[in-house]
Design a protein around this motif. Structure first.
Motif, PDB file in Angstrom:
ATOM      1  N   LEU A  16       3.312   4.509  -8.298  1.00  0.00           N
ATOM      2  CA  LEU A  16       3.171   4.203  -9.715  1.00  0.00           C
ATOM      3  C   LEU A  16       1.740   3.801 -10.037  1.00  0.00           C
ATOM      4  CD1 LEU A  16       4.460   3.834 -12.482  1.00  0.00           C
ATOM      5  CD2 LEU A  16       5.179   1.540 -11.785  1.00  0.00           C
ATOM      6  N   SER A  17       1.075   3.085  -9.105  1.00  0.00           N
ATOM      7  CA  SER A  17      -0.320   2.696  -9.323  1.00  0.00           C
ATOM      8  C   SER A  17      -1.198   3.918  -9.515  1.00  0.00           C
ATOM      9  CB  SER A  17      -0.835   1.869  -8.142  1.00  0.00           C
ATOM     10  OG  SER A  17      -0.199   0.626  -8.072  1.00  0.00           O
ATOM     11  N   ALA A  18      -0.995   4.929  -8.651  1.00  0.00           N
ATOM     12  CA  ALA A  18      -1.808   6.139  -8.761  1.00  0.00           C
ATOM     13  C   ALA A  18      -1.577   6.829 -10.099  1.00  0.00           C
ATOM     14  CB  ALA A  18      -1.484   7.090  -7.610  1.00  0.00           C
ATOM     15  N   SER A  36       0.813  -1.211   0.000  1.00  0.00           N
ATOM     16  CA  SER A  36       0.000   0.000   0.000  1.00  0.00           C
ATOM     17  C   SER A  36       0.843   1.255   0.000  1.00  0.00           C
ATOM     18  CB  SER A  36      -0.931  -0.002   1.214  1.00  0.00           C
ATOM     19  OG  SER A  36      -0.157  -0.053   2.412  1.00  0.00           O
ATOM     20  N   ARG A  37       2.113   1.112   0.286  1.00  0.00           N
ATOM     21  CA  ARG A  37       3.006   2.263   0.264  1.00  0.00           C
ATOM     22  C   ARG A  37       4.232   1.923  -0.562  1.00  0.00           C
ATOM     23  NH1 ARG A  37       2.921   4.046   6.694  1.00  0.00           N
ATOM     24  NH2 ARG A  37       0.667   4.376   6.823  1.00  0.00           N
ATOM     25  N   PRO A  58      -2.880  -7.033 -16.643  1.00  0.00           N
ATOM     26  CA  PRO A  58      -3.793  -6.028 -17.188  1.00  0.00           C
ATOM     27  C   PRO A  58      -4.516  -5.164 -16.168  1.00  0.00           C
ATOM     28  CG  PRO A  58      -4.827  -8.184 -17.240  1.00  0.00           C
ATOM     29  CD  PRO A  58      -3.461  -8.393 -16.697  1.00  0.00           C
ATOM     30  N   THR A  59      -4.128  -5.189 -14.867  1.00  0.00           N
ATOM     31  CA  THR A  59      -4.719  -4.288 -13.882  1.00  0.00           C
ATOM     32  C   THR A  59      -3.664  -3.299 -13.418  1.00  0.00           C
ATOM     33  OG1 THR A  59      -4.187  -5.586 -11.902  1.00  0.00           O
ATOM     34  CG2 THR A  59      -6.210  -6.174 -13.097  1.00  0.00           C
ATOM     35  N   VAL A  60      -4.124  -2.176 -12.880  1.00  0.00           N
ATOM     36  CA  VAL A  60      -3.203  -1.140 -12.405  1.00  0.00           C
ATOM     37  C   VAL A  60      -2.276  -1.696 -11.335  1.00  0.00           C
ATOM     38  CG1 VAL A  60      -3.109   0.984 -11.068  1.00  0.00           C
ATOM     39  CG2 VAL A  60      -4.624   0.848 -13.038  1.00  0.00           C
ATOM     40  N   ARG A  61      -2.852  -2.418 -10.379  1.00  0.00           N
ATOM     41  CA  ARG A  61      -2.062  -2.900  -9.264  1.00  0.00           C
ATOM     42  C   ARG A  61      -0.985  -3.888  -9.730  1.00  0.00           C
ATOM     43  NH1 ARG A  61      -4.092  -2.940  -4.082  1.00  0.00           N
ATOM     44  NH2 ARG A  61      -6.234  -3.193  -4.850  1.00  0.00           N
ATOM     45  N   LEU A  92       6.253  -3.324 -13.041  1.00  0.00           N
ATOM     46  CA  LEU A  92       7.128  -2.261 -13.547  1.00  0.00           C
ATOM     47  C   LEU A  92       7.942  -1.586 -12.459  1.00  0.00           C
ATOM     48  CD1 LEU A  92       4.751  -0.501 -16.126  1.00  0.00           C
ATOM     49  CD2 LEU A  92       6.444  -2.281 -16.553  1.00  0.00           C
ATOM     50  N   ALA A  93       7.607  -1.865 -11.163  1.00  0.00           N
ATOM     51  CA  ALA A  93       8.323  -1.232 -10.056  1.00  0.00           C
ATOM     52  C   ALA A  93       9.764  -1.731 -10.009  1.00  0.00           C
ATOM     53  CB  ALA A  93       7.610  -1.539  -8.738  1.00  0.00           C
ATOM     54  N   PRO A  94      10.675  -0.967  -9.398  1.00  0.00           N
ATOM     55  CA  PRO A  94      12.074  -1.418  -9.282  1.00  0.00           C
ATOM     56  C   PRO A  94      12.170  -2.770  -8.601  1.00  0.00           C
ATOM     57  CG  PRO A  94      11.859   0.877  -8.642  1.00  0.00           C
ATOM     58  CD  PRO A  94      10.461   0.353  -8.815  1.00  0.00           C
ATOM     59  N   ALA A  95      13.206  -3.506  -8.913  1.00  0.00           N
ATOM     60  CA  ALA A  95      13.373  -4.856  -8.372  1.00  0.00           C
ATOM     61  C   ALA A  95      13.421  -4.855  -6.859  1.00  0.00           C
ATOM     62  CB  ALA A  95      14.645  -5.482  -8.928  1.00  0.00           C
ATOM     63  N   ALA A  96      13.891  -3.787  -6.243  1.00  0.00           N
ATOM     64  CA  ALA A  96      13.978  -3.737  -4.785  1.00  0.00           C
ATOM     65  C   ALA A  96      12.620  -3.755  -4.134  1.00  0.00           C
ATOM     66  CB  ALA A  96      14.731  -2.476  -4.347  1.00  0.00           C
TER      67      ALA A  96
END
Length: 985
Positions: free
Chosen positions: A914-916, A907-908, A970-973, A979-983
């Motif tokens: 990126l989701s937002a 959630s954080r 195919p969903t935002v989440r 696509l988020a960084p590997a960390a």
């Protein structure tokens, strides 16, 4: 020119329309004094219009020169100046006894033709000046409304006219003789019906509206005023006996209550009618043309309507139809053809013997034998070229023998020569025979875009069998239906889980291994036997298979080889699905001309940027694209320094809006890269016509798809199977070398669509497409006649989608529409569904449809309604349908809405941020609210919208979006996590 006063100057833009002015020419007795005529006019107008200021009263203008034809023509066709009631010009030559001509011109809103004759009689001393009575506010009896001025009543060129958008607003005039019909002049009511018959045929309607300029019934004798006006006459040529139609037209012309009624015009135009043609029924009498060929009565200086027909009399008293046409709307050739056909219809309707008259007005055949022959000739060459009688595999073998070491196939770094491709295909063909494949048997190919796909196609043909392409991306139920309908016993596939059918699945390597040691005998079936079966959308709810023989594809390549310069130096791409008939052209085009074929991986075909890089890397010279896909390529190419190597781009699959090509020509001039727009149908072997697109076509917004290919024939026919006139719309029929054999297992549908060719022999295909043919053989495509559409190159029967929805147990009624079809923005085209169902779970309805329909046929929106709105006739009332809604599921229980622990952990942090941002991008592109777990494709997304999302993310400097990731997540989440960084993982 001289006069006792000054006529107000003509101000550009303020001149009264020549269409609403008319003129009268009178020859005066020799020796008539100009001063006497001027005095008579001055005395009369002071008595007629005492309320006018003296400087505004009409005066006599005198030309002290002989009344030459040129001078008279210039005066006759010059409208009056603003504010002038009347212009009077006297031509008188020098010396006593000179001939004198008087020309009177007025605006019809001030003086009708009878008024002009009264003025002339007063000036000639035939009647006293106090006899004519000008129209006053206290005039007893009916007072006519000013005649309507239809300058603003016309919206664009007529459908049947090849108008020039760069032309001015001038009007041209022509005259057509009318055979003697035994009457005293042309009957205006009969002429109205004849005009309606022709306009109905030219515009494809059954109730055209004809404008009629006529005289007010009960016109007072010796009155001065505007007693002429327009009556709008709807003529139902599709119903009623011709005699009844003439009677109704006569009543409409003479009924005072219909006179210039604005509400009548509004009512008639609200249903999509337009007043394109009109008839001037004002009386003129015999001898309306003088010996010099100029009119003595000019009912209008220019056409009141786009095309205005005037019953006239020649100098010898014969009937003549004078035609005025606005050059900006209707070209001379179209106007002449229209007028000739009106004369034909008039003659048939006025035939003396009842048995010679038509029972139904639309039954009149407007064409004579010569024109019918001209129409048939324009649709294609007189004879079919003699193509070599080769099978596809045989034609390929000839190329392989010529250039065995040339590269035939490239895919992701792997290259295969012609010798290797031929050898691999032969080995697989032997393996197919080992699997029990027999001559003429259909073999399914459910393969992705890879070298195996091309090898397998060639192998099936070498085994003397018929290949049936099956796209692995299609839903399982659709693949299963194709296998069962085609009667497949064997499917060559690289799909791990082929849907359960009676067909046996086998992998390409297994087939090749089975043929390692065998030999292949020459095929026994000839070029006229089936080579492949491609399934297209069907109105019954299931796709239908089109059976195409070898010779058709060989003829297609041979018909274009020389014109397109196809040869061994070309590199092509396989961009489209093998289940889409455009791929037939892409695959066999290079392989039958010695070129090289680059197989485009699926995900690269979905990414315009990656696709452009592939084109540059492989120096592709021949590209085939739907206009939708090419628009994306243009955007991807913008701003890149290294140009493409394309020399030929072929458009097909959907209508081309040439406006999207403006920027392309700035970067790639016509001399460097040729653009060709081709119209085609699966049932006529991919392509039928070819139109080279230049800047001229772009600027003109051309809809031309060009003339027929050599060996193909075009016919544009009406519902009775008769050729329609040049420029008139009708149904496109295609004959010649490309006509397929049949619809598989559909004898009734085959008999309905594949018809005998009555013009050249053989067979022709009834396309269901609407078009019009021009004398030079060019075809304009005008859309579909039925419930079929094309979206992003795919042919779709809306009834198939509707039937799939109705098969859902929860759905009791359904309607399917297309929004944005044909728009310049190809992504705007969208399928919307409206359903009446138990509950409101539209997501479940769409989810079930997704198991039966491919992605390109899946409705973007599903809107639940309590009932479908209907018209009074029980048909769907599309005007009352609400705006489409995104699919939705019923509200979940409160506990179920909470995020699971894994979701709360994210959630954080970067993925939440990126989701937002992704949600904002999706909302901006799709135009609907987006939640974290909403499916992109369920919200109406498609491949074109996906490209927009990628571009918007790039503009915001968000991570790059590979198309594969969007399809997998195919969903935002889920996409944000991917696509988020590997960390963050």
């Amino acid at each position: 020119m001289s006069a006792s006063g000054t006529e107000p100057p003509l101000v550009p833009g303020d001149r009264p329309s020549a269409a609403h002015c008319h003129a009268l020419r009178v020859r005066l007795p020799a020796g008539t004094s100009a001063d006497d005529v001027a005095a008579a006019l001055s005395e009369a107008v002071r008595a007629w219009w005492p309320q006018d200021a003296p400087e505004r009263l009409p005066r006599l203008w005198t030309e002290r020169t002989p009344a030459t034809a040129g001078a008279l023509r210039a005066e006759l066709y010059r409208p009056v100046a603003p504010g002038s009631r009347l212009r009077a010009v006297l031509f008188t030559g020098p010396g006593p006894g000179a001939e004198t001509e008087l020309v009177l011109t007025a605006h019809r809103a001030d003086l009708d033709m009878a008024s002009l004759r009264l003025v002339a009689d007063v000036l000639l001393g035939r009647v006293p000046a106090d006899r004519p009575r000008p129209l006053r506010p206290d005039w007893p009896g009916p007072r006519p409304s000013p005649p309507s001025r239809p300058d603003g009543d016309h919206a664009g060129p007529a459908a049947w006219a090849e108008g020039d958008p760069t032309a001015g607003t001038d009007t041209a005039t022509l005259a057509v003789p009318v055979p003697a019909t035994g009457g005293a002049g042309l009957d205006p009511a009969l002429l109205v019906v004849a005009t309606a018959v022709v306009q109905a045929r030219y515009e494809g309607v059954e109730r055209p509206v004809i404008g009629v300029l006529t005289v007010l019934p009960g016109r007072p004798e010796s009155a001065l005023g505007p007693f002429e006006g327009n009556v709008l006459v709807p003529v139902d040529v599709g119903g009623g006996r011709p005699a009844e139609l003439v009677d109704r037209a006569r009543q409409a012309i003479t009924a005072p209550q219909a006179w210039c009624d604005p509400s009548t015009y509004a009512e008639l135009t609200s249903g999509g009618h337009r007043v394109r043609a009109g008839v001037l029924a004002v009386p003129g009498g015999a001898g309306r043309q003088g010996p010099d060929g100029l009119p003595t009565v000019l009912p209008c200086l220019a056409g009141t309507f786009d095309l205005t027909l005037v019953p006239d009399r020649g100098a010898g008293g014969e009937d003549v139809l004078t035609v005025h046409h606005r050059l900006a709307e209707i070209d001379a050739g179209s106007a002449a053809r229209f007028a000739r056909h009106v004369v034909t219809a008039y003659t048939r309707l006025a035939a003396p013997a009842p048995e010679d008259r038509p029972a139904v007005a639309l039954d009149i055949d407007l064409l004579d034998g010569a024109e019918r022959e001209q129409l048939v000739r324009a649709g294609g060459p007189a004879t079919t070229p003699e193509w070599p009688p080769y099978r596809l595999d045989e034609a390929f073998a000839r190329q392989a023998a010529r250039r065995p070491d040339a590269v035939a196939l490239v895919c992701e770094g792997d290259s295969i020569t012609y010798r290797e491709l031929d050898s691999r295909a032969e080995r697989m063909a032997v393996g197919l025979l080992a699997q029990g494949v027999t001559p003429g048997e259909r073999v399914g190919l459910c393969l992705g875009r890879s070298p195996d796909l091309v090898v397998a196609m060639l192998a099936v043909l070498k085994a003397d069998a018929v290949y049936v392409p099956m796209d692995p991306a299609h839903p399982a139920d659709r693949l299963a239906y194709t296998a069962e309908d085609a009667g497949l016993r064997l499917v060559v596939t690289d799909v791990d889980a082929l849907p359960a059918t009676s067909a046996r699945a086998v992998r390409p390597d297994e087939v090749a291994a089975a043929g390692a040691d065998g030999t292949l005998a020459p095929p026994g079936r000839g070029p006229g036997e089936a080579a492949y079966v491609i399934y297209t959308s069907g109105s019954t709810g299931r796709p239908k298979g089109v059976v195409v023989p070898h010779r058709n594809v060989v003829a297609l390549i041979d018909a274009t080889r020389e014109d397109f310069g196809l040869g061994p130096d070309d590199t092509w791409t396989l961009f489209h699905s093998s289940a889409f008939d455009f791929s037939v052209w892409e695959i066999w085009g290079p392989l039958l001309t010695g070129g090289s074929l680059v197989v485009v991986p699926y995900w690269v075909s979905r990414s315009p940027g990656e696709f452009r890089d592939l084109l540059v890397e492989r120096r592709v010279s021949v590209l085939s694209q739907t206009p939708s896909a090419f628009a994306q390529l243009i955007e991807a190419d913008r701003g890149h320094g290294r140009p493409l190597s394309l020399r030929l781009v072929v458009f097909g699959g959907e209508p081309l809006d040439t406006r999207v090509l403006r920027t392309w020509f700035d970067r790639y001039p016509e001399s460097a890269c040729r653009l060709v727009n081709m119209f085609g149908i699966t049932e006529t072997t991919v392509h039928v016509t070819a139109q080279t697109v230049t800047r001229r076509e772009v600027l003109a917004g051309s809809r031309s798809v060009g003339p027929a290919l050599p060996g193909w024939y075009l016919y544009v026919l009406d519902e009775r199977g008769r050729p329609v006139p040049f420029g008139a719309p009708g149904e496109i029929h295609v004959g010649g070398a490309g006509v397929a054999l049949e619809y598989l297992n559909r004898p009734e549908l085959t008999a309905e669509r594949f018809l005998p060719d009555p013009f050249r022999g053989g067979r022709m295909y009834r396309s269901g497409d609407r078009g019009r043919l021009w004398p030079d053989g060019r075809l304009e495509h005008l859309g579909r006649l039925d419930n079929q559409v094309k979206i992003r190159g795919f042919r779709i029967e809306l009834d198939e989608i509707r039937n799939v929805l109705l098969d859902d147990p929860a759905v009791t009624a359904a309607a399917v529409l297309v929004a944005g079809e044909g728009a310049q923005d190809a992504a705007a085209a969208r399928i919307d569904a409206y359903v009446v169902l138990d509950g409101d779970d539209t997501a479940a309805v769409r989810g079930r449809a997704a198991t039966l329909l491919p992605e390109y046929m899946l409705p973007a929106t599903v809107t639940a309604l309590p009932a479908l709105p209907l018209t009074a006739n029980g048909k769907l009332d599309t005007r009352r349908l609400p705006a489409p809604a995104a699919v939705r599921r019923p509200p979940a229980p409160a506990a179920a809405v909470q995020d699971p622990p894994t979701a709360r952990r994210h959630s954080r942090g970067p993925s939440a941020e990126l989701s937002a941002q992704l949600a904002e991008v999706w909302e901006a592109v799709l135009g609907v609210p987006v939640g974290p777990d909403d499916n992109f494709f369920s919200l109406g997304g498609n491949s074109l919208y996906a490209v927009r999302v990628a571009a918007a993310m790039s503009a915001r400097r968000l991570p790059a979006l590979p198309m594969r990731e969007l399809y997998l997540h195919p969903t935002v989440r889920r996409l944000a996590r991917a696509l988020a960084p590997a960390a963050e993982a």
